[in-house]
Design a protein around this motif. Structure first.
Motif, PDB file in Angstrom:
ATOM      1  N   PHE A 191      57.481  43.944  15.475  1.00  0.00           N
ATOM      2  CA  PHE A 191      58.227  43.671  16.907  1.00  0.00           C
ATOM      3  C   PHE A 191      58.798  42.288  16.177  1.00  0.00           C
ATOM      4  O   PHE A 191      59.081  42.258  15.228  1.00  0.00           O
ATOM      5  N   ALA A 192      59.032  41.871  17.352  1.00  0.00           N
ATOM      6  CA  ALA A 192      59.834  40.096  16.727  1.00  0.00           C
ATOM      7  C   ALA A 192      59.239  39.502  17.416  1.00  0.00           C
ATOM      8  O   ALA A 192      58.688  39.294  19.233  1.00  0.00           O
ATOM      9  N   VAL A 193      59.734  38.090  17.182  1.00  0.00           N
ATOM     10  CA  VAL A 193      59.019  36.731  18.345  1.00  0.00           C
ATOM     11  C   VAL A 193      60.638  35.906  18.704  1.00  0.00           C
ATOM     12  O   VAL A 193      61.386  35.699  17.636  1.00  0.00           O
ATOM     13  N   ILE A 194      61.057  35.275  19.179  1.00  0.00           N
ATOM     14  CA  ILE A 194      61.870  34.424  19.518  1.00  0.00           C
ATOM     15  C   ILE A 194      61.720  33.456  18.770  1.00  0.00           C
ATOM     16  O   ILE A 194      61.085  32.504  18.876  1.00  0.00           O
ATOM     17  N   ASP A 195      62.687  32.771  17.932  1.00  0.00           N
ATOM     18  CA  ASP A 195      62.379  31.427  17.230  1.00  0.00           C
ATOM     19  C   ASP A 195      63.686  31.034  17.060  1.00  0.00           C
ATOM     20  O   ASP A 195      63.895  30.241  16.495  1.00  0.00           O
ATOM     21  N   ALA A 196      65.382  31.482  17.507  1.00  0.00           N
ATOM     22  CA  ALA A 196      66.387  31.341  17.781  1.00  0.00           C
ATOM     23  C   ALA A 196      66.560  31.605  19.281  1.00  0.00           C
ATOM     24  O   ALA A 196      67.151  32.272  19.136  1.00  0.00           O
ATOM     25  N   VAL A 197      67.311  30.774  19.370  1.00  0.00           N
ATOM     26  CA  VAL A 197      68.227  30.804  20.918  1.00  0.00           C
ATOM     27  C   VAL A 197      69.501  30.048  20.394  1.00  0.00           C
ATOM     28  O   VAL A 197      70.122  28.981  19.652  1.00  0.00           O
ATOM     29  N   PHE A 198      70.876  30.553  20.628  1.00  0.00           N
ATOM     30  CA  PHE A 198      72.558  30.812  21.031  1.00  0.00           C
ATOM     31  C   PHE A 198      72.690  30.201  22.798  1.00  0.00           C
ATOM     32  O   PHE A 198      71.913  30.914  23.120  1.00  0.00           O
ATOM     33  N   GLU A 199      73.789  29.894  23.325  1.00  0.00           N
ATOM     34  CA  GLU A 199      74.206  29.398  24.295  1.00  0.00           C
ATOM     35  C   GLU A 199      75.120  30.303  23.997  1.00  0.00           C
ATOM     36  O   GLU A 199      76.842  29.621  23.175  1.00  0.00           O
ATOM     37  N   MET A 200      75.893  30.530  25.375  1.00  0.00           N
ATOM     38  CA  MET A 200      76.678  30.979  25.772  1.00  0.00           C
ATOM     39  C   MET A 200      77.286  31.573  27.128  1.00  0.00           C
ATOM     40  O   MET A 200      76.114  30.974  27.852  1.00  0.00           O
ATOM     41  N   GLN A 201      78.231  30.713  28.312  1.00  0.00           N
ATOM     42  CA  GLN A 201      78.385  30.858  29.301  1.00  0.00           C
ATOM     43  C   GLN A 201      79.022  31.626  29.925  1.00  0.00           C
ATOM     44  O   GLN A 201      79.612  32.827  28.620  1.00  0.00           O
ATOM     45  N   SER A 202      77.734  32.589  30.826  1.00  0.00           N
ATOM     46  CA  SER A 202      78.342  34.190  30.676  1.00  0.00           C
ATOM     47  C   SER A 202      79.810  33.433  31.584  1.00  0.00           C
ATOM     48  O   SER A 202      80.032  33.303  32.378  1.00  0.00           O
ATOM     49  N   GLU A 203      80.688  35.470  31.249  1.00  0.00           N
ATOM     50  CA  GLU A 203      82.191  35.913  32.414  1.00  0.00           C
ATOM     51  C   GLU A 203      81.730  35.621  33.904  1.00  0.00           C
ATOM     52  O   GLU A 203      82.087  35.064  34.154  1.00  0.00           O
TER      53      GLU A 203
END
Ligand SMILES: Cc1cc2nc3c(=O)[nH]c(=O)nc-3n(C[C@H](O)[C@H](O)[C@H](O)COP(=O)(O)O)c2cc1C
Length: 209
Positions: A191-203
């Motif tokens: 399983f995975a747990v979200i503990d890293a997030v990055f931002e990017m502007q969606s085209e």
């Protein structure tokens, strides 16, 4: 490497397909039957389908040891609603417990020590401990033929008609994944747990009205 699932010729010790379709969010689905008995089970063949109206899907496939369809599917077809509860790292053991097949009339809420939260727009209760709950009205169930006779692939679609978000997972009006810590299904036993997030502007957002 290349293989064809119909030939099972991957030559690996474990079938890799579900590991390739990952991470999969976990729709932790609560339902109720016509007698008022609640039911709760996780489904990782789950996702959002679109915004207008907000629509989700999940796949209660297979049959239990008695040859009956999943209680979740039976309840949805009876009552025509369900609640998607977001499974978090803190709730991982409880989520896993609720995948146990119980006899009809028994509720996984009690098994896992969870509290039923009354819903506002649907009959099915939610999981009070889950910080995000989506109340859904059943739209349609699609049965796809499967390679195992008598075991169709069932896709349940529902419209999200009510959304609960606990203040405890919000920061500056946004869902804060560091607080929510949602879990996802990978392949094998992982399983995975979200503990890293990055931002990017969606085209796409640049061109859509
Ligand atoms: C993390 C996780 C994900 C699961 N995903 C699915 C799924 O997508 N489809 C499915 O048919 N069963 C899935 N299962 C198994 C069901 O949860 C299990 O069969 C359960 O007993 C069904 O309960 P019900 O008969 O009360 O509906 C999953 C189990 C776990 C632990």
């Amino acid at each position: 490497m290349f293989y064809q699932p119909s030939r099972k010729d991957h030559g690996l010790p474990h079938d890799p397909l579900s590991a390739c379709i990952a991470p999969r969010p976990i729709g932790w689905i609560s339902t109720i039957d016509n007698n008022g008995v609640s039911n709760l089970a996780p489904f990782s063949f789950f996702n959002g389908v679109g915004y207008n109206p907000p629509t989700v899907m999940f796949c209660p496939n297979g049959r239990d040891v008695n040859g009956d369809f999943s209680h979740t599917l039976v309840n949805v077809e009876q009552v025509h609603d369900f609640v998607v509860n977001i499974a978090t790292y803190d709730l991982r053991e409880a989520m896993n417990l609720t995948s146990r097949q119980l006899p009809p009339g028994a509720s996984e809420f009690a098994l896992a020590g969870l509290t039923e939260a009354p819903s506002r727009c649907v009959r099915a209760p939610g999981v009070a401990q889950s910080p995000i709950r989506l109340e859904c009205r059943h739209l349609q169930t699609v049965h796809l033929p499967s390679t195992i006779p008598g075991y169709p692939l069932n896709i349940v679609f529902g419209e999200v008609v009510g959304v609960h978000i606990s203040e405890s997972v919000l920061t500056d009006g946004k869902v804060d994944y560091g607080k929510l810590r949602p879990i996802a299904r990978l392949g094998y036993r992982q399983f995975a747990v979200i503990d890293a997030v990055f931002e990017m502007q969606s085209e796409t957002f640049k061109y859509r009205p």
